[in-house]
Scaffold this active site. Structure first.
Site, PDB file in Angstrom:
ATOM      1  N   HIS A   1      77.355  29.679  41.433  1.00  0.00           N
ATOM      2  CA  HIS A   1      77.110  30.471  40.225  1.00  0.00           C
ATOM      3  C   HIS A   1      75.726  30.164  39.668  1.00  0.00           C
ATOM      4  O   HIS A   1      75.071  29.222  40.106  1.00  0.00           O
ATOM      5  CB  HIS A   1      78.180  30.164  39.171  1.00  0.00           C
ATOM      6  CG  HIS A   1      78.134  28.741  38.705  1.00  0.00           C
ATOM      7  ND1 HIS A   1      78.811  27.733  39.365  1.00  0.00           N
ATOM      8  CD2 HIS A   1      77.463  28.137  37.683  1.00  0.00           C
ATOM      9  CE1 HIS A   1      78.562  26.580  38.751  1.00  0.00           C
ATOM     10  NE2 HIS A   1      77.743  26.795  37.736  1.00  0.00           N
TER      11      HIS A   1
ATOM     12  N   HIS B   1      69.159  28.540  38.424  1.00  0.00           N
ATOM     13  CA  HIS B   1      69.287  28.098  39.809  1.00  0.00           C
ATOM     14  C   HIS B   1      70.748  28.200  40.246  1.00  0.00           C
ATOM     15  O   HIS B   1      71.633  28.397  39.408  1.00  0.00           O
ATOM     16  CB  HIS B   1      68.799  26.656  39.973  1.00  0.00           C
ATOM     17  CG  HIS B   1      69.631  25.675  39.204  1.00  0.00           C
ATOM     18  ND1 HIS B   1      69.489  25.471  37.846  1.00  0.00           N
ATOM     19  CD2 HIS B   1      70.645  24.862  39.600  1.00  0.00           C
ATOM     20  CE1 HIS B   1      70.376  24.577  37.445  1.00  0.00           C
ATOM     21  NE2 HIS B   1      71.095  24.196  38.487  1.00  0.00           N
TER      22      HIS B   1
END
Length: 184
Positions: free
Chosen positions: A41, A126
């Site tokens: 995620h 990220h």
């Protein structure tokens, strides 16, 4: 009390794409934790521990994200956080777009309205591929540039929703969807 975070979940095709990367990287890098592909995620806000009444309020506030438009992001490439010789996190990159930062700020503001602390560090989007360096030796200066050349592919993903997740550290998968918010 449970712990929570708010994130963009990767679509299945990107979960599979980055899972292949993880498999290849495991052969080269000694990390303790490699998230399951379903757990990949882009975090928008880590909430941490939260009482049930705060979660109810947060669920209400997060409805504000439904006023934002869907958008596309480019993801790919790799990097690290932490000590370069023993990096604590290995990540796949996320394009830093105005729409993503608008979404992140909206989520941050929703959480702040009900008393959750603002993150002190700048937002660095990220996708965590691995964490907790477990190597006896340091990461050599030659290894990371070689990996940067090997893992350069970029993929495009469509961001259509935001999810409030509950964390279950001892289960697999660790993350439970509490609420999903669709963008316009």
């Amino acid at each position: 009390m449970s712990h929570y975070f708010i994130a963009i979940q990767l679509p299945e095709e990107l979960q599979a794409f980055f899972s292949v990367w993880q498999h290849k990287l495991k052969e080269q890098l000694p990390y303790k934790q490699w998230p399951n592909k379903e757990e990949l995620h882009i975090t928008l806000k880590f909430i941490g521990e939260a009482a049930d009444n705060k979660v109810v309020q947060l669920k209400q506030e997060l409805q504000a994200v439904q006023e934002l438009q869907t958008f596309n992001l480019s993801v790919g490439g790799i990097g690290t956080f932490g000590n370069p010789s023993k990096p604590r996190v290995l990540w796949a990159g996320v394009e830093r777009t105005e729409r993503l930062f608008e979404l992140q700020q909206t989520v941050e503001n929703c959480a702040r309205k009900i008393g959750f602390e603002k993150e002190n560090r700048a937002y660095r989007p990220h996708i965590t591929l691995a964490k907790k360096w477990a190597g006896k030796r340091s990461l050599s200066e030659e290894t990371l540039p070689g990996l940067h050349k090997q893992f350069t592919d970029k993929q495009t993903m469509h961001v259509a929703d935001v999810i409030l997740f509950r964390i279950h550290p001892s289960k697999s998968p660790k993350y439970e969807v509490v609420e999903r918010y669709m963008l316009k």
